[in-house]
Every structure is written in C-alpha cells, then in structure tokens.
Motif scaffolding. Structure first.
Motif, PDB file in Angstrom:
ATOM      1  N   LYS A  93       8.227  -2.723  -8.576  1.00 57.51           N
ATOM      2  CA  LYS A  93       6.765  -3.009  -7.560  1.00 57.51           C
ATOM      3  C   LYS A  93       5.688  -3.480  -8.602  1.00 57.51           C
ATOM      4  O   LYS A  93       6.089  -3.660  -9.665  1.00 57.51           O
ATOM      5  N   LYS A 153       8.679  -3.158  -3.959  1.00 55.63           N
ATOM      6  CA  LYS A 153       7.657  -3.264  -3.062  1.00 55.63           C
ATOM      7  C   LYS A 153       6.278  -4.336  -3.989  1.00 55.63           C
ATOM      8  O   LYS A 153       6.575  -3.631  -5.081  1.00 55.63           O
ATOM      9  N   SER A 176       7.586   4.217   0.005  1.00 52.05           N
ATOM     10  CA  SER A 176       9.367   4.030  -1.079  1.00 52.05           C
ATOM     11  C   SER A 176       9.730   5.285  -1.578  1.00 52.05           C
ATOM     12  O   SER A 176       8.540   6.063  -2.092  1.00 52.05           O
ATOM     13  N   ASP A 185       6.414   6.234  -4.065  1.00 51.42           N
ATOM     14  CA  ASP A 185       5.423   5.420  -3.949  1.00 51.42           C
ATOM     15  C   ASP A 185       4.995   4.874  -2.207  1.00 51.42           C
ATOM     16  O   ASP A 185       5.118   5.179  -1.403  1.00 51.42           O
ATOM     17  N   ALA A 186       3.944   4.223  -2.989  1.00 47.92           N
ATOM     18  CA  ALA A 186       2.924   4.178  -1.625  1.00 47.92           C
ATOM     19  C   ALA A 186       1.704   3.118  -1.419  1.00 47.92           C
ATOM     20  O   ALA A 186       0.936   3.182  -2.225  1.00 47.92           O
ATOM     21  N   SER A 238       1.190   6.496  -7.431  1.00 49.86           N
ATOM     22  CA  SER A 238       2.303   5.710  -6.733  1.00 49.86           C
ATOM     23  C   SER A 238       3.531   6.699  -8.052  1.00 49.86           C
ATOM     24  O   SER A 238       2.081   7.034  -8.964  1.00 49.86           O
TER      25      SER A 238
END
Lengths: 384, 384, 384, 384
Positions: free
Chosen positions: C162, C249, D226, D237-238, D255
């Motif tokens: 990330k 991401k 994710s 995770d977003a 996350s």
C-alpha cells in the motif's frame, strides 16, 4: 555597482568541514564570489583544493600571510574584498588581525579568537580601522530566530523572566579524537580550541542565541563543567545557571557526550505575557505561547512574519529552509553591508543584522567566566 | 480474598481538584472502594460531598480525627483498610501519623509532609508500625517511566552520565492566588505549602522522577530560586544544578511562571551507550537514542516492553493511556501490596513498585537543600 | 575538466518564483554557472533581470529562440552547455525541443510539457539526439527520499502492499488568481497550465514520488476531481484511488484549497515486513516501522544511511537540509552526468539519479488518466 | 436520586479485551455499578469471571437470555438498569433486542448489529420501546473531538469542503488469526464479523467520526477493498472516495495490514475559512489552521474550549487524558441520560451527546455500501 563581492578563504582545504559550509553559504545568493584562498598550510594542498573550486593556481596561496600580501598588491576590483576565516580557533585571530591591517574586511568562524585578550585587541583594531567584521554565529541567521528577536524587542512577550537554552550533542561520547577524526582532534586540544571544549564550540552558540533573541546580557553565571571521557583535556559537558541584566534568570546546558543527540540547539524564552520556543532541528517552526489563548505555530515565510524574518527567506512557506540558508543569511547581510559601503550609503537595519566583533568579545568573556566559575566550584562569576 | 480494598479519604470535598483524581485512580481497576471520608472540616460539606459519592451519611465525618477513631471502632471487613490523604501539604502529616497509630495503612498525596523533620518522624512511625505507606508521586506510574527505569537498571544505556529534568508550568504567571483560585492560594502560602512553593509542588516530582528512573541519588545541588510575581511569598521558579552519587551531573529546572506551559514534565537520561527521553505531555512515547543507530520510539503496551511497563498498561498499543491511568497504577500497586499482606504473602516486585516513605523523606530533604542552597546564593548543598 | 558547467535560463525574470529557486539550486555546489538567459519575453526586462545577476548585456536575450541560436553560434567552452526551463507549463516543450535540436542538454521544470502528446514527442527527440534531459521533480532530491527508495529496492520492507501519498496546500482556497497573484493566474488558466490544475501542479509531484520510492508503476486509477472555488476553470482538489502494477493499492490526494496547509507532501509506503513514512515539511526525518520492534527514526546524514542518501547531504547530522538542497541535488546529478559525458565516461549510479523524460511522460500520462477518469465519474482508467 | 446506575454485562469474560475496557469506562466516574453479568456462554467461566469482579455468584449468569429474564424479575432498585453488550458482532443484536423487549436500556459495542437489516429492526424497536440505546463509538468521547464538532457547527471553519479520515493499523499484517489470537479470529470470520472485516471493525469508527465532527452525511462512496493476507476471508484494507451531502468531498482509508501502525485514527476537516486536524494517538492536541494566521494548537482542558469539550475533561490542562477517559464519556453521558429519565427531566444537550441507534444504522449502511461498491469495482454507491 555591477560586480559580485569577492573573498578569499583561510583554511577549508580538502576534507575540511566548515570551509565547505562557508563556501556554500557565500554561493547561494550569487552575490559573492570566491577569488582566492590559503586553503592549507601545505602549498600543494592549497593549490589542489583551489583547483577543485576552479580557482587559478596563482590565487591559491600557501599561507594567509602570503595571500593577504599578494591580494593587497592587486588593484581594487580584482583583489578580494574580504577574507573568510575557517581555521581552528587558535588561527582565528592572526589572519583577522593581518587582514584588517591590510584593509580587508573579515568574516570569521566562531569563536572570534583563542582567548578574551585577543578578542579585545581585535575589537580595538576593528574600531580603529573602521573595517567590517562579521562572525558566523550562524543560528541567528534563521528567519524564525530573527522573528523571535523582533517579537521580544517589540514587547510582544512582555518583560522577559526566564531563558532556557540548551545545545546537546553526542558525537564526542567516546574518544573519537583518538580515531583520527580531525574535527574532534583539534576541538579537544587546549592548544587549538582554547580554554574550553564543549563550551567554546557550542556553548557560545547557545549564549549568543540567548542574548540575540532576548536582547539581554548575561550578567553573571554559575557553571559546572565536566569531562566525562577519560583522558580528555577539555570539558565535554556543561551545566550553567544564568542571571541576566534585567533580573531574568536562566539555564544554559550544552554537551558533546549526550548520546544520540545531533545538534539539538533549543531555546525557550518566557515573558510576562507570552513565551517562545524554537528548535534548530526543525528550524522553520516556532511555538508562541500565551497566557489564555491556544499556542500558535509560527512557520517560516508566512505573511504574518515581520520584516527581518521575511528578508531571511528565499522560498515560499513550507519549502523547508535549513542550516545552509541560515548560514547564508550571515554572508548575505555581511556582504550587503560591504556593498552599502562601496555604494557610499549606510546599510539598512536588515543588512546590518549579523554578528559582529562585540558578539565575539561577549563569547570570549562568556568562555572565560564559565571556566573561572567552574574552577571555583560553580561560584557566581561576572561575564565581561 | 473476596472483597475490594476499602479506603477513607481525608480532604477532597466538593470543588477540590486532587481528591477527585485520587478517587478516579482508586476506582479505575474496580479493586478498591471508597467507604468513608472526612472530606471537609465543615461537617455539613463533608456529608454533602459524601452524598455525591453515594456514601451513607454516617461514614461522612467532620474531621479526620473523628473518622480514624470511628473507623477503628468498626469490625475488620467493614472498616476502611487505608486512608487517602488529599489535603494541602500542612495537613499531610497529622492524619498520616494518627492513621498509622490506629493501624491503618496510608496513601498520601505529595510532598509527604510539611517539612523534613515531620517526614523523618513519619518514616520512623511507618517502620515501627510495619504498616504500608504510599506516596502519590504519580508520574512514576506511567508505563514508559517504568520501562525507562528498567532499561537503566539493566544497563542498557551504560553508566549514566547526565540527567536533565524539567517541569515548567505557567498557571502562576500572574497573581491568581488573589483571584480566589483555591489551588493557587494554599500553594503560595508558606504556612500551608511549606518552605518552598514551586519546588515543593512540582520540583519534588521532577526530583523523584529523576531518582526513580536513574536509580541514582542526588548527592548535592546548587539552586537559584526566584519569585517573579511581586508580593508572592514563595518561589515560583527554580534553576538547579545537580550532582549524583555516581558522579553523574544534571540540571533540574521547574517553574510556575513559564507562560503557556501546561505540565511539561520532561526528562532526558544520558548514558555511555544510550539515552532516553520522555515527555509527560505525550506519555505513551519514549525516545531511545543510540551511539550509531537510528533513534527508536518506544510506545506503551507493545510486546517489546519489559514486565513493569506491561503490568502498567490496561489497553493495547495506541489506545492512549494518560494521567489518570498512571495515577491509578500507584493505587493499584499500593492496594495489591495491602492485599498481599491480607493473603499472608510477600508482594511481587511489580506490586511493590510504588513510592514509599523513603521517597517522601528524600523529597523533603531535597526541598530543604534547595531552599538552603538558594539562601546561600546557590552554594553547593548536600541532600539529606 | 577544469571549468564549471554552463547554463542559460529560459524564464525566471524579476519577480518570478521558481527561476530564482533554480538559480540557487545551480549555485549551491559551485559546479555550475549561469552564463546567459532569456529571462523575459520583454527584452529590456530580460536585460535588467540579467544585470541583477551580473550577466553581460549581450548574453541576456529577448527570447529563447534568440538565445538558443546565438549561443549555438558561440564556441564550445564559451557557450552554454544546457538550458534550464522555468516558464509556465505551456512554454516547456517549445524551448526544450529547440534546445535539443541545437545540441543543448535540457533541464526543465515540471510537468515536462503541456500535454502527453508533447511529452511523447519530446521523449523521441531526447532519444534521437542522445542529449541529456532532466526534470525537476525536486522532492526526489531529498536524501531521505533516496534512502526510502533504496530500502524498498533492497527488499527491506518486503513486498509493497500500500502507498498513501498526499499533497495538500491551501494557497488557492480563495480566488487569488483575481488579485494579481501571477503564480496563481497561470496555474488556474487552462491555456497555460494544461488539462489539470492542482493535479498538474502538485499531483504529479505526488505521483512521481510514489513511483520513485516504491519502484512501482501506477497501472490504473479512479479520480474524483473538484473545483471548489467558484468560477475557477481547473480542478483545485483531487482524490484518487490507485492500483499499482504489482497488485499494491493506494490513495493519492492533493489539494490547493486545504486552508492552512503549506506544502504538506507526505508519503507512507507499507510493505509486508516494514513501512516508511516521510513528510516534506520535516524532510530530515523518516519513520521506519516494523512488525514487532520499536519504530525507528532515520535522520539525514547519519552513518547508518545508504550511499544514495549519503551522497545527497552536504552537512553533518542535524544541520537541517531543506528544499533548496534537495533541489540542488537534481542539478548536481544532472550536471555531473553532463560532466561524465564531457569526460568520456559513464555516469555513476548516483550521478545518474535524477528525473528524466520517462518521468515526464509518466507525469503527463498520469494527468491525462486522472482527467479522463474524473470525467467518467471516477471510472478506473489505465495510466499510459 | 441517591444510587448509582446499575448494569449487567453480556460478554467480557476472562481474557476478553473490550469487556474490560467497558468496565473501566463505567467505573471511572463512580456513577455506575456493575451488578450482574453473562460473561461467557460457559456458566462456570461466567461465574469465575464475575467472582474476579466481586459479584455474587447468583448474579453471574450462563447466558444473556437467563440474565435478562432473571434481572427483569428483580425489583427496581435492585435489578440492572441497562445491559452493556461487549460480544463479537454477531451477538450484538440478539441481546439488544431481548433487553429492549424486557424494558432494559442498552449500551452496545459497535457495530450495532451484524447487518443493516438487523440495525433497522433494532432502530424500530428502540423507537417503539422508547428506551435508551447507546453505541460505543468511543472516539467521539474525546474532548477535542467534541470541540471540533462544536467549531464546525458554529461555522468557525466556514462551509466544509473536504474531509480526510484514516484509520491504519498493522496488527493483522500477518495471519495472526491462525495463531490462536482470539480477537483476530472472530474479526476475520465472516460468520461473526459480518460482511466486512477491516471496514466493519475500524472503518465504521472513521465514518462515524467524520460524520460526527462535520455534521455532514456521506451521500455516496466509491470503495476499493483488498485482502492482502492470503486465505483471509474478509477485507483487511480499504480505500474509499467520499461525497458528502453538502457537496464536500473526502477520502476514507483504513487498514489492518499497515505494518507498524498502532491505532492511527486521524482526521482533517477543511472548511472555507479554517481547518482542523486531530490524531487519536495524541488526543489532547488539535491543530486549527487559518487562511492568513499562524496555526493554533488547541489542548484539552484549557479555558478557551467550549462547553462540550469542557464537560468531557476530568483534569486540568496537560494531565493527558486518554482512550479510557474518552470511552468513559460515552458511559457518563449515556448513564446521565438514564438518570435524567429517572428524575423525570429531559437530558441536557451535553448529557444527550453519545452515539445512538441512528449512528448504528448509518454504520451498517456504510458497511453495506462499501461492500457493494467494491464488488462493483468501486462504482459510486449511495449510503443508506
């Protein structure tokens, strides 16, 4: 006037630290140019060092004596305008004296001289010659330090009651002077550094900063010097109580054995109405504290700052300015003061804002008072 | 054992500050219960204050003398186990003495007593009665302060060379004691506060913290006390040089006129191999510095911490723990030590980790040394 | 070689911002000299601007076309070696193209061109001519950014999962472009700035930083652009979801209406084993986080840093380095790469570390993808 | 009224995390007492857990059903007033429903229910019964969060344009759910946690905080979820783009795989006139930024704060308040609202300031929208 201000450098040959800093500081604003140097007492090393800097070989001298004489013989407009002295402490006074005597302005690394007596002699010479003398107490070059001084001067904080200034470093926590570290070697050698080690090297910066910002003078002090690294000949740590000429009190402590500290010059100034806090490590931030209002965070280059701070910035807010830019502000103001003289005018207040021989004398008086106090078991000792 | 530890409170009636803090600290872990109180010398105010706390009226006394006598007459299991003393300084010793003489353990706010003589007498009484005495130098209750102590004790930092401890506040920068501010009024009154003002109130916290973490004793000091607010009878600012029993040096400065400072208790401990830095304002972070490695940031409640710090946390990492939790750790360990005795066993090392009468005597000796040194113009003065 | 690298400047006349920054960046290391300029499209202003810089009048041109032609006619060793382009975006491509066609290396401010098509054409020209092209994505010049890149590259953090990169500013929170603020005027003018406002000006810096440090490419993005200031023609705020070519991401958000933010370029890179966090505001500090160990604080110029970071520092630890020094590192490496070519050798890895036309093409592709995505209501859009 | 508010706990047996937090939060202010519990579905473990808390065995139940029935049969003044639900998400709704149906107020851990449908049903039941329902979105309990809300509400910042809220954690960066870590196990199990993992656990806190402070509602969002840890069944995770009902934009990212992050809930709110920034890690500091003035640093418990923040503090400035005190503020306000009803009066605005079933429904709608959006490749999706 249509040319850059010219200088020659004494010291600062290959491998030196502070000489390179001075050259960058001089170069940043593109108003000053290096035209000659006595970079080393080894003539070949001096020439090699000069060649790195694209200087012609005939302007790279084997000694400052040679340089001053040779440059003095050059026509104005070709010869250097000032010398920058970047040698160890014991070689500050001799080239400064000789340069003044030959009509050159002087910008010297700090402390001004080896001892107070030299500093006083130098002050007389500066006065007598009327030449311009600057001292690179570079921390006063930071924009927010100038802002701090202005706010105190304007009475924004009210009467100052207390100053806490500290300068811990850790790089001499072990006996690195025995490892071939050149910077450590001369700084811990009383024949080169002077009567004090840590106090001379960084304590004077703290003293100068405290007096610069507060506009006060340290009237007396009580100092406890220590040497923690066995066999070292000078102090590597100092704790000092301060009393200022307006009745304010203070603490100054500095150290070169504080493991893990880099260059933590910090100052807090407390007034009756407000307080300031500044950390050299993050020089673009200054905390301003009030009796009943939220703390404010002043940041370099913002529109709410005063004239001195504004003049000290080269970029908009949040383009962090650092050590070199602060150092360059000393050079800039010093050179602009020379330029003013060339132009037959008085320097502006902002141009004239750089440490002078008076600061140098204060610094040497401070060192002597600290050493005397410590020998007398921290007895109160007058400064100067 | 199947009951909570019981206590009675002396002081802490409506409108008081530190009494409410003690009650929260006692309540947090749900192992201690308030069963009675002499909250005020005004019997009705004491009853009203107790009613706010859901105490029955007959356990709300008009004086500590009354409370101690009445409680002593109750059967074990009903009567209080200890008293918590949260009165101004001049009313620390009398209830502590009387409680001990009646068989009650004592947890007292700091400083332990009004003067050193009382503290020494109290120490003898604690020893003679064998009862448990605790002192709320609450800052030693923070998990990372315990971690700091453990790291010094384990030699992680090497031999300690320097300690810098500071406790600036700003709330007495003006003469608030004349505005009806009760906290300010007694703290600036020598008949209630003792021989020192700022030094007694917060300087002792700094002294205690320095000795707790470093494991060293301050052997002598040179103190410069000031009173900046006109007409105030006690010091409101202090700058002190320290020498420790192992040869380490230090600085302690504290102030109540440092405008805009809240409760900035800060400590830096420098050893030969590493250093620590902790700020009460952000108590869940401790900086650990090394000779040649990046600085580390220790944070409360992480798995890499030692046993004492771990035992001092109630939540996982990054659930910030604060002043009340640190304070509660003093209560927890004190109460667990009482519980251990009830259970006929020795307290564990962790349970036994709270400030005791020895800390109280040190604190009073520190105050006396500071005041004596300052009267002698900052002459070096032995502590204790 | 015994001379400085020479350059001419396009743009940067009196009152300009970024031109002065470029000149300082070029001057700092004293390896580069300004020999000519087309500082303004007004020939007199160009001459006046040049005179401020001590340039001879005949090297101060009224247009870049004139400058390039005239300089090309001078003998090697006298003529400029490269041009520095410091004009608004729509005047990046034309002088770059012409300079390359006349055999001059190019160092351009970002973004590389007005649109992607121009950038692609420029890339072909760079390849065809074999000349050296540099782009001042200056934030990659900070020593700790180089350290971050090296640590990711070495696998110290494990596979990257990330990236969060953000660049909020507040200076366009009101309609300053109508107040005569020149910087604001062209940046909010689509005929000068290009297809994007905030995203072109600072979003590309964030994009470049994320790709530089992570070594990854943004493969697709979903962008939500906004224009908060009424009547403004370009975006002044952007929120963007990122997907990288390795499956990582990310989030990129930038803004020029975030009141009170200065230049808060921040990046966090999260890997399977460790994470990095860096803030441009305090560029000499980088946080390094681990699964089960305390966070570490990396600081510029310390011995534990890698070669790229070490080469990027001019001073010892805790002499804060700032924006200008980082910017100067782009100049230094670019000039050293020219010097290497003059010396007939390959540049070293460190010399070759500066943003190139590939970065410029990426930046323009990023802008186009962002604008396209936003028009499609934040639909996922491929980059390049 | 002369008694404490009484509660029974569902969940929170030995070894649990959040149950202990709730009990401390309830205990701190000494206005609430634990009188019974169904601490575990294992009746013996429930009794043992209750014994640790000094509860009588007959008030330690083997199930919430048993507890609710038995307590309902006790006389008022003896039976519990409310239940605290501290079980995993799938056991939030059933006890809440049953408690309400038996006339008990409910304080539940978040998220309110397992899915949106349950939350809507619960909302109807709360409305129908008229009982008091609270939800421990504890971060809204911090004093400075209340201050932030008040400043936005008062228009101090002007119209809100942008909100950036983030909640990175690192504790699930590896597959700890397979190591026997109970907290990790149920949170990554879709049958217990619900439709989302990270988003349900901490994303809802971020959503709630953003809406609480801004006074805005998220109208639509575009989410990219994710799962980085292989084999995990829920998102860890977003990254989410936000649009608010007043036209403001935003970013929310959370996350649990961000190595080295503790509980870094951070929020920045940008208005037309000013901005706010708050970090849960240092919850007693809030940065307030202005167009043309220095940033201000608001600190907990100072006199310049508003009523809501003042009511949320228990100690003077710079006695750091933490997670538990913020959590306790939810309990305090919830209990005071019950007390108001007992006293036959309306709760004050301050008492009534705690998250309610409406917040619970919002949270579940947010989760559903996030999951739906992510399944549709981050298509914009309405919330609720």
């Amino acid at each position: 006037m249509s040319r850059k201000i010219r200088y020659g450098m004494v010291g600062g040959g290959r491998g030196a630290f502070i000489g390179a800093v001075h050259r960058i500081a001089a170069a940043i604003d593109q108003q000053i140019e290096l035209v000659c140097g006595a970079f080393s007492s080894d003539p070949q090393k001096s020439k090699d060092s000069g060649a790195d800097l694209f200087l012609p070989a005939d302007r790279c001298y084997g000694s400052y004596e040679e340089m001053i004489k040779a440059e003095a013989a050059l026509p104005e407009g070709e010869r250097m305008d000032f010398i920058a002295i970047v040698t160890p402490n014991h070689v500050h006074f001799p080239p400064a004296k000789m340069a003044l005597e030959h009509g050159f302005h002087v910008l010297s690394d700090k402390p001004a001289t080896f001892d107070l007596k030299e500093a006083q002699e130098l002050a007389k010479l500066v006065e007598k010659t009327g030449l311009i003398y600057g001292l690179t107490h570079n921390y006063t070059g930071y924009p927010l330090v100038k802002q701090a001084r202005e706010m105190v001067h304007n009475g924004t904080l009210g009467k100052i009651r207390k100053v806490v200034v500290e300068y811990p470093q850790g790089w001499l926590a072990t006996k690195v002077e025995e490892s071939g570290q050149k910077q450590a070697a001369w700084r811990t050698d009383p024949t080169k550094s002077g009567a004090a080690g840590c106090v001379g090297d960084i304590g004077t910066h703290a003293e100068n900063l405290a007096e610069y910002i507060s506009g006060l003078k340290i009237s007396e002090l009580a100092a406890d010097l220590s040497t923690f690294v066995e066999g070292r000949l000078l102090d590597d740590d100092a704790n000092i109580l301060l009393r200022f000429d307006n009745g304010a009190k203070g603490v100054l402590h500095c150290s070169q054995i504080s493991v893990g500290e880099e260059n933590n010059l910090n100052i807090r100034v407390y007034g009756e109405k407000g307080s300031l806090e500044w950390h050299q490590k993050e020089p673009n931030t200054m905390l301003v504290k009030w009796l009943d209002q939220p703390m404010q965070v002043y940041r370099t280059a913002n529109g709410y700052l005063g004239a001195a701070a504004a003049a000290g910035s080269r970029t908009p807010p949040a383009h962090p300015e650092g050590y070199l830019e602060g150092f360059a502000n000393i050079y800039k103001n010093f050179a602009n003061t020379i330029r003013a003289r060339m132009e037959g005018r008085e320097p502006t207040v902002i141009e004239n804002d750089f440490p002078k021989i008076e600061d140098g004398v204060r610094g040497m008086a401070f060192i002597e008072a600290v050493v005397a106090s410590s020998k007398a078991n921290a007895a109160w000792t007058k400064v100067g």
